[in-house]
Design a protein around this motif. Structure first.
Motif, PDB file in Angstrom:
ATOM      1  N   ALA A  84     -16.382  20.402 -16.757  1.00  0.00           N
ATOM      2  CA  ALA A  84     -17.604  19.706 -17.137  1.00  0.00           C
ATOM      3  C   ALA A  84     -17.443  19.100 -18.518  1.00  0.00           C
ATOM      4  CB  ALA A  84     -18.771  20.685 -17.132  1.00  0.00           C
ATOM      5  N   ARG A  85     -16.829  19.855 -19.366  1.00  0.00           N
ATOM      6  CA  ARG A  85     -16.603  19.350 -20.715  1.00  0.00           C
ATOM      7  C   ARG A  85     -15.769  18.099 -20.690  1.00  0.00           C
ATOM      8  NH1 ARG A  85     -14.707  24.732 -23.423  1.00  0.00           N
ATOM      9  NH2 ARG A  85     -16.723  25.774 -23.247  1.00  0.00           N
ATOM     10  N   LYS A  86     -14.725  18.189 -19.903  1.00  0.00           N
ATOM     11  CA  LYS A  86     -13.835  17.031 -19.823  1.00  0.00           C
ATOM     12  C   LYS A  86     -14.587  15.827 -19.280  1.00  0.00           C
ATOM     13  CE  LYS A  86      -9.132  17.662 -20.286  1.00  0.00           C
ATOM     14  NZ  LYS A  86      -7.853  17.102 -19.886  1.00  0.00           N
ATOM     15  N   LEU A  87     -15.380  16.121 -18.261  1.00  0.00           N
ATOM     16  CA  LEU A  87     -16.139  15.039 -17.640  1.00  0.00           C
ATOM     17  C   LEU A  87     -17.066  14.386 -18.654  1.00  0.00           C
ATOM     18  CD1 LEU A  87     -17.240  16.310 -14.149  1.00  0.00           C
ATOM     19  CD2 LEU A  87     -16.013  14.219 -14.688  1.00  0.00           C
ATOM     20  N   LEU A  88     -17.737  15.229 -19.424  1.00  0.00           N
ATOM     21  CA  LEU A  88     -18.692  14.699 -20.392  1.00  0.00           C
ATOM     22  C   LEU A  88     -17.966  13.873 -21.437  1.00  0.00           C
ATOM     23  CD1 LEU A  88     -20.950  17.812 -20.789  1.00  0.00           C
ATOM     24  CD2 LEU A  88     -21.654  15.572 -19.955  1.00  0.00           C
ATOM     25  N   ASN A  89     -16.867  14.412 -21.896  1.00  0.00           N
ATOM     26  CA  ASN A  89     -16.071  13.688 -22.875  1.00  0.00           C
ATOM     27  C   ASN A  89     -15.642  12.349 -22.326  1.00  0.00           C
ATOM     28  OD1 ASN A  89     -15.687  14.619 -25.362  1.00  0.00           O
ATOM     29  ND2 ASN A  89     -14.242  16.202 -24.751  1.00  0.00           N
TER      30      ASN A  89
END
Lengths: 1336, 139
Positions: A84-89
């Motif tokens: 999710a973090r990667k996606l948000l980034n």
């Protein structure tokens, strides 16, 4: 500014859409894959309905416009935290750019992006990756669509199987995903048919059977792929899928365990990006320790993905009909299946709620209310402890609310939420409570019934999520939603407040985005400063989140506000960060510019900080140069430090000073220091003008002084001319306003040389054929100081040199660790001065013409002690050498102090007397002037060939006053070739003398009254050695000679002197001398030696005399007015005192000679005092002017004759023998006027004089008796020529012994012309004659 | 004895800044800049009241560990800020108030100077010395 694309209503609507699960058989999936899409993706562009759908609620028909559905695969799970973090980034990084637009807010002009797509895309992603929770139903699946391909072997069986697995999934333990709206969800059956590959009959058959088993409205036959993929691209549809299909970073890699039990726990974890969190307690305003994220790596894994995404063409097998089919499918599903289902659900839920209400009111809540505190948050211990079972009545009401909300019945939803909220509050089910509050507030907003109360709901909700439930992700979601609502209601302050509250150490990216949004809110409420401040904070968080692009953007936006506000610390920080971020983003120009700003001007940072800035700057600059590669390597960068003061650029053209040899001083020449002294410059120019006049023989038509030292002003006006092989020196003033030391190395000038053939610059080549460049090895400039540096060039060929700048290597001298050095330059230009206004801002390059070789005269002087005694004389050997390659001629010397300079050694003074009156004519005057100031230097032959040397001797005299003095010398010479440029050249020299006291001579003169033949003069001299005992220099002065230079007087030799007169400190000698009248045409020199040793005197007499003559005549200098000349005229002569001094200074002894000149003036008056008084009164009384002049002429008329009587002083006479004693008396009449012939009348018959009566009494008289009478003629008239003496014989008759005043009865009257009246001369003498009786 | 005094313009840009110890200027800039928020708050609430009898003195803005910050706003929204060492107990409200009044009159003098362009940073030796005198209480 910074608007979102969606309106808040749209945004909220799209945030809460009905969720539909999709189950697909592999074959159906395969069918879709033909289009490079899966089934969900296929539906995605058409999820928003274009047609209205309606449903009934309690008899009312509700119409929903543009209902949006969300289809998700049943196995879809929100990504894990890391993903999710990667996606948000990723969503932020890849968000499209937004164009900035200029807004004017207050006094500020701000560039603000019109919208913030990165925020929107982050927001969307954030909502997407949310885990569905038990306390709300908006994220729960309402329905499930089962898709079976027509090519499946047993479609009915497959449907059966799918239903079973759905049942299984639904009945698993409740905590697991996916979550369902209720246990009895809507099921929809779709048969997917491939028009090309499949058989339509089979499909229809299957469809028919399914229709029968599941009901007509629950089935759909979706026919697709009517176009074969190879059927050509003629009918190319716009690709509606591309915008929905983002290719997120390799999700599959992370999809290892979708069904694991982490799901539940991960619900509580903040699902966002937390990256590079190394320094948590990081102060935003400390730029030093920001090394964390500086390593400059940019995620490069995005690029290949983008490229891959582009290649895919979606929907290549879909015809327009197929697309229509899909749209129809969704519409049909919604209209005929979903809507009735919703209707039913709403109905049943409303019933449950209504029933429950009565119960709860009567029993549960009432009692509970008694025992529990009312306030939420008061009992924070009871966190989340209450979990309702999925079918509990408390949840039914929430379910109802969610349904109403999702299907656009906002006011009903609000009611439902409101009552649910109250219930949860009493139960202290905080998570449920917060959720209900959040939704209530949103519902109120959507229903346009937003009040203050509902806003408070939201506030309450966020706080509860945050503090009571510790679920920041829900708090964040609520904040995102609520800030939109608040913004819509123009409550920007509140929105900003909420946004800022959600920033935390947890996630930098989230904090950054929220801060950025908050700052836009501030901007909207015209709080520019707050906007800027939060922008800085956002930028800081962005940088921590490794979103450099946005960080840079934020800082830049903030800088627009902080620029020129005087908050140095803030702007320094911004500059520094912009510099670093830009550097990391490879935007080197911006980075360098930004860092350069840190170094410019007066920074208030500490020295250490400045050194860090400098070092960083150099590093970045180095990287910039590296990145620019070899192609642009040629031009080195322009460095900001040290500052070059353009106005102090000076240029000096001229030969190099020769190496000093012992005993010889080269001529001082011109140096850069001379530029300031305007007065001295004027003097030199005047001398030069005279020299040119003398050399040319006629005054130059337009005299333009030759300049070799150019200041900025002169450079603006003229183009300097340099000579081949002679150095061009440039003086630059470098200012280091930093507090740290700057270390410059290898400093040299940059030039461009051009002649007719080519143009060369040393920036590009290292050729030295044209110009030789001198390199200054190293220069240290201390902090906060200036340094002058002189750089030079030597042209080797004729042409034009343009000095473009100077080049140096700047090293950050920051200790020993990794000093980085950069070769840079600074541009030199000179302000171009137009004739009208010198302050014009245009500049021009510094161009210098180079002309062929010219003669170069090198002048050296013998070394001489610069400590002089007053009036000391010294001999100087001057050597002229032509060091150039061209012969020269016409060497002249000029000085502005001719009385201190003597050329007697090589030149005989020609005795030209110039009539004073002629001096009023300018040309005569000029000639005299030149004669006084200039001397031509004799050359062997007319020309001084290269290498030849001419020595001459000159004498220099110290002035007659103590203190510093300077003797200047300007030497002129010219090229043999008349047309050469430059025509002539000059050498300057200056002796700076320190003059100390020697002797002082007081002379008083008095007319002598006992001269026998001619008029005589008594000279009383007092000579004092002024040297003081405590002086560092001890002088012992021996008087050598006294001379008198006068036209009218000559010294008489009758003087008795000791062998020598030696004066020690403060000693004085008195000498009495006599001079007699000796009139000559020219001044004669008469001496009286005071020293037995005469040899030395003989040797020096020539120059003594020469100097004496200089001081005798009124010397016309260029600095005198014509009128002032008369005052300098000296009638009587000059007394010269030659001396020799033994100077002892620090045990060093030297013997020097000197000559003191004292002009003498004969004082004939006794009434000095009276005269003084008159002089004094003169100055005050102007009215009496006329009478005074009359009086004065009368006075001078009374002083034309002086006389004395010659007679024996004592006479012994026998009065008994002879009654009368006759005494012969000779009167000597001296004319003291030098111009007129006088008629003198000696009158002895004063009418007032009574005949003497002889009586005894006169013998006892106290006073000299005047009782006598003159014999012979009573009036004698004589003619006396100027300055001559006549004698008159008289006889006095005395009648008795006594003392007689012989002057008593004499009146001397004189007149110059016949017509004039006789004037009684004021000279009264009282010679006494003593007559004795013989007996006594 | 105040340690720092600042004059901040209408647009919140610093017009004049003086510290007793010139090395600490940046340090104080940070403090003064942050106190502007409070000034703004105070002004926002203050305007609701009667505008006629407005009190220019804002009182203490911030009390930090080592410093106390006082504020004053003229009618033309020029802000004066004084930073005082918290250990200093001699300066009480009244003293601060009179200090501000003195600064105000000095500022009025500067603005009356025909060579001063309003809105520009104040660069005047005279002004700096008189400000320092006010700060050290030698006036």
């Amino acid at each position: 500014m910074a608007q979102c694309k969606q309106s808040p209503q749209e945004f909220i609507k799209s945030a809460f859409t009905p969720q539909i699960a999709v189950m697909c058989t592999p074959l159906a999936e395969k069918c879709c894959q033909k289009n490079n899409l899966n089934f969900i993706e296929l539906l995605q562009p058409f999820c928003r309905l274009n047609n209205d759908v309606t449903y009934k609620d309690r008899g009312l028909t509700n119409t929903i416009r543009n209902l949006k559905l969300t289809f998700l695969d049943i196995s879809w799970r929100p990504p894990e935290t890391a993903v999710a973090r990667k996606l948000l980034n990723y969503s932020v990084t890849n968000a499209p750019e937004s164009k900035p637009k200029l807004f004017t807010i207050g006094n500020h002009q701000l560039d603000i992006p019109t919208n913030t797509p990165w925020f929107e895309s982050w927001r969307e992603t954030f909502l997407k990756v949310q885990y569905p929770s038990d306390h709300e139903f908006t994220k729960h699946f309402l329905a499930c669509i089962m898709v079976v391909s027509s090519s499946d072997i047993n479609p009915e069986g497959t449907f059966e199987k799918l239903s079973q697995s759905l049942n299984y999934v639904q009945n698993r333990e409740p905590g697991k995903l996916p979550k369902w709206f209720n246990s009895n969800i809507l099921r929809y059956y779709v048969v997917l048919h491939d028009n090309v590959d499949g058989d339509i009959n089979v499909a229809t058959k299957i469809f028919e059977t399914i229709k029968v088993s599941y009901g007509f409205s629950y089935c759909f036959l979706l026919k697709l792929n009517s176009r074969s993929p190879n059927s050509g691209t003629s009918e190319h549809l716009p690709d509606p899928w591309s915008q929905f299909i983002n290719t997120p970073i390799d999700l599959k890699e992370y999809k290892g365990s979708p069904d694991n039990s982490i799901m539940k726990t991960s619900l509580e974890i903040g699902q966002e990006a937390e990256e590079f969190k190394t320094t948590v307690n990081y102060h935003p305003l400390s730029p030093v320790n920001e090394d964390v994220t500086m390593s400059g790596h940019i995620s490069d894994d995005e690029k290949p993905q983008k490229a891959a995404a582009k290649q895919k063409i979606h929907g290549s097998c879909l015809s327009t009909d197929d697309v229509e089919q899909v749209k129809l499918f969704i519409y049909e599903f919604t209209k005929s299946c979903l809507m009735p289902y919703i209707e039913k659900q709403i109905h049943s839920l409303s019933d449950i709620v209504l029933n429950k209400k009565g119960v709860s009111k009567s029993l549960f809540s009432a009692t509970k209310r008694w025992f529990s505190p009312n306030k939420p948050g008061a009992s924070s211990i009871a966190v989340n402890n209450l979990i309702y079972s999925p079918d509990s009545p408390e949840l039914q009401i929430r379910r109802l609310g969610d349904l109403y909300f999702m299907f656009g019945q906002y006011s009903s939803a609000f009611k439902a939420y409101h009552s649910a909220k109250r219930e949860y509050d009493t139960d202290q089910a905080w998570l449920y409570y917060a959720g209900a509050l959040e939704m209530a507030s949103l519902a109120a907003f959507m229903a346009n019934e937003s009040t203050r109360k509902t806003c408070e709901y939201m506030e309450d909700s966020i706080i509860t999520y945050q503090t009571n439930c510790k679920m920041p992700q829900f708090a964040t979601r609520a904040t995102i939603l609520s800030s939109e609502c608040l913004k819509h209601q123009n409550m920007f302050g509140e929105a900003a407040h909420q946004l800022i509250r959600m920033t935390s150490e947890e996630s930098d990216l989230r904090s950054a985005l929220l801060l950025e949004q908050a700052s836009y809110c501030f901007l909207k409420s015209k709080m520019v400063r707050k906007y800027a401040f939060h922008m800085v904070l956002a930028g800081h968080r962005y940088s921590k989140a490794a979103q450099r692009k946005y960080s840079l953007k934020c800082y830049k936006q903030a800088y627009q506000v902080y620029e020129n506000t005087g908050w140095d610390l803030a702007s320094d920080h911004i500059h520094y960060t912009i510099g670093r971020q830009a550097h990391n983003l490879q935007q080197f120009n911006e980075a360098v510019d930004s860092f350069a700003k840190l170094l410019l001007g007066e920074s208030k940072q500490t020295a250490q900080q400045q050194a860090t800035f400098l070092k960083e700057y150099l590093t970045i600059l180095g990287n910039k140069l590296k990145s620019e590669g070899d192609s642009e390597q040629i031009t080195s960068p322009v460095l900001p430090v040290p500052e070059l003061e353009m106005n102090s650029i000076k240029l000096l053209l001229g030969p190099t000073r020769p190496l000093s040899t012992p005993g010889k001083i080269p001529a001082l020449g011109i140096n850069f220091g001379n530029a300031e002294d305007v007065q001295a410059e004027q003097k030199w120019i005047k001398l030069e003008e005279m020299l040119v006049h003398e050399a040319e023989g006629s005054p130059p038509l337009l005299f333009k002084p030759m300049t070799t030292l150019y200041t900025v002003n002169k450079l603006g006006k003229n183009k300097p001319v340099a000579i081949v092989n002679e150095p061009i020196q440039v003086s630059l003033k470098l200012i280091n306003s930093l507090q740290t030391v700057l270390n410059l190395m290898n400093i040299h000038l940059l030039w461009t040389f051009s002649n007719d053939n080519e143009t060369v610059s040393n920036e590009i080549t290292d050729k030295i054929d044209y110009v030789k460049t001198y390199v200054t090895k190293s220069l240290l400039i201390e902090g906060n100081s200036n340094q002058e540096v002189i750089l030079s060039l030597a042209p080797l060929q004729v042409g034009t040199i343009t000095i473009t700048g100077f080049c140096y290597t700047l090293t950050s001298s920051n200790g020993t660790t990794g000093a980085s050095s950069i070769k840079g330059k600074q541009i030199i230009v000179v302000p171009e001065s137009t004739s009208k206004n010198n302050r014009s801002n245009t500049t021009k390059p510094l161009e210098i013409n180079v002309v062929p070789a010219a003669p170069c005269l090198q002048v050296t002087f013998s070394e001489m002690h610069t400590d002089f005694l007053v009036n000391e004389l010294q001999k100087v050997l001057v050597t002229f050498q032509n060091t150039g390659s061209v012969p020269l001629q016409n060497v002249y010397m000029a000085t502005s102090v001719p009385h201190l300079f003597c050329n007697c050694e090589f030149k005989q003074e020609t005795n030209e007397t110039v009539n004073m009156n002629d001096l009023s004519m300018p040309n005569v005057r000029d000639k005299v002037l030149r004669k006084n100031h200039l001397t031509s230097v004799p050359l062997n032959g007319k020309v001084l060939e290269p290498g030849q040397t001419v020595p001459i001797h000159i004498w220099v005299k110290a002035p007659n006053s103590k203190g510093p003095a300077s003797i200047d010398l300007l030497i002129y010479y010219e090229n043999v070739v008349k047309t050469a440029i430059p025509r002539y050249r000059l050498v300057r020299h200056n002796w700076n003398l320190m003059v100390q006291e020697s002797i002082i001579v007081d002379v008083s003169t008095q007319a002598s009254h006992n001269s026998k033949t001619v008029e005589e003069l008594a000279l009383a001299m007092k000579i004092t050695n002024l040297n003081k005992v405590h002086n560092s220099v001890l002088t012992q002065i021996t008087l050598l000679n006294i001379g008198l230079l006068s036209k009218y007087w000559t010294l008489t030799k009758d003087i008795a002197t000791p062998k020598y007169i030696n004066l020690h400190s403060q000693e004085s000698a008195h000498i009495l001398l006599k001079a007699k009248r000796l009139v000559k045409n020219t001044s004669e020199y008469s001496t009286v030696p005071l020293n037995a040793d005469r040899k030395s005197i003989q040797n020096m007499s020539k120059q003594f005399l020469a100097f004496a003559k200089k001081s005798e005549k009124p010397l016309l200098t260029m600095f005198d007015d014509f009128d002032s000349l008369h005052f300098k005229e000296n009638k009587d002569g000059i007394l010269l005192l030659q001396w020799q001094a033994l100077v002892i200074e620090d045990s060093k002894k030297r013997i020097v000679c000197g000559q003191t000149n004292i002009p003498i003036e004969i004082n004939r008056k006794d009434e000095n005092v009276i005269q003084m008084e008159r002089i004094l009164s003169d100055t005050f009384i102007d009215i009496n002017d006329k009478t005074i002049t009359e009086e004065e002429t009368a006075q001078s008329a009374q002083k034309q004759i002086s006389y004395n009587l010659i007679h024996p002083p004592v006479i012994v006479h026998d009065f008994r023998e002879k009654k009368v004693c006759i005494v012969p008396v000779k009167i000597l009449l001296h004319s003291i006027v030098d111009s007129k012939v006088l008629m003198v009348t000696v009158n002895t018959t004063d009418p007032s004089v009574k005949l003497p009566t002889i009586s005894k009494s006169n013998q006892t008289c106290a006073y000299a008796s005047s009782k006598f009478c003159w014999l012979s003629n009573s009036k004698i008239i004589k003619q006396i020529h100027p300055l001559t003496t006549e004698s008159v014989e008289l006889s006095a008759a005395l009648s008795g012994p006594g003392t007689f005043d012989l002057g008593a009865h004499i009146q001397i009257l004189c007149k110059s012309v016949d017509s004039d009246p006789l004037v009684l001369q004021s000279c009264q003498i009282h010679p006494t004659l003593i007559v004795k009786n013989k007996d006594s | 004895m105040a340690v720092c005094a600042a004059i901040i313009g209408k647009d919140n840009s610093s017009k004049f800044f003086v510290t007793l110890n010139p090395d600490e200027e940046l340090h104080f800039q940070y403090k003064v800049l942050s106190s502007l928020d409070i000034i703004e708050d105070k002004l926002a609430t203050g305007t609701k009241g009667g505008a006629d009898t407005k009190e220019l003195y804002l009182g203490m803005l911030l009390s930090l560990e080592t410093y106390k910050i006082y504020g004053y706003v003229t009618n033309t929204k020029i802000k004066f800020v004084i930073v005082v060492d918290s250990t200093n107990v001699v300066l009480r409200d009244n003293e601060i108030r009179s200090m501000f009044r003195k600064i105000h009159s000095e500022f009025a003098d500067i603005v009356s100077n025909p060579f001063y362009i309003p809105g520009e940073p104040i660069i005047s030796k005279n002004f700096t010395t008189s400000m320092k005198n006010i700060m050290t209480g030698t006036v």
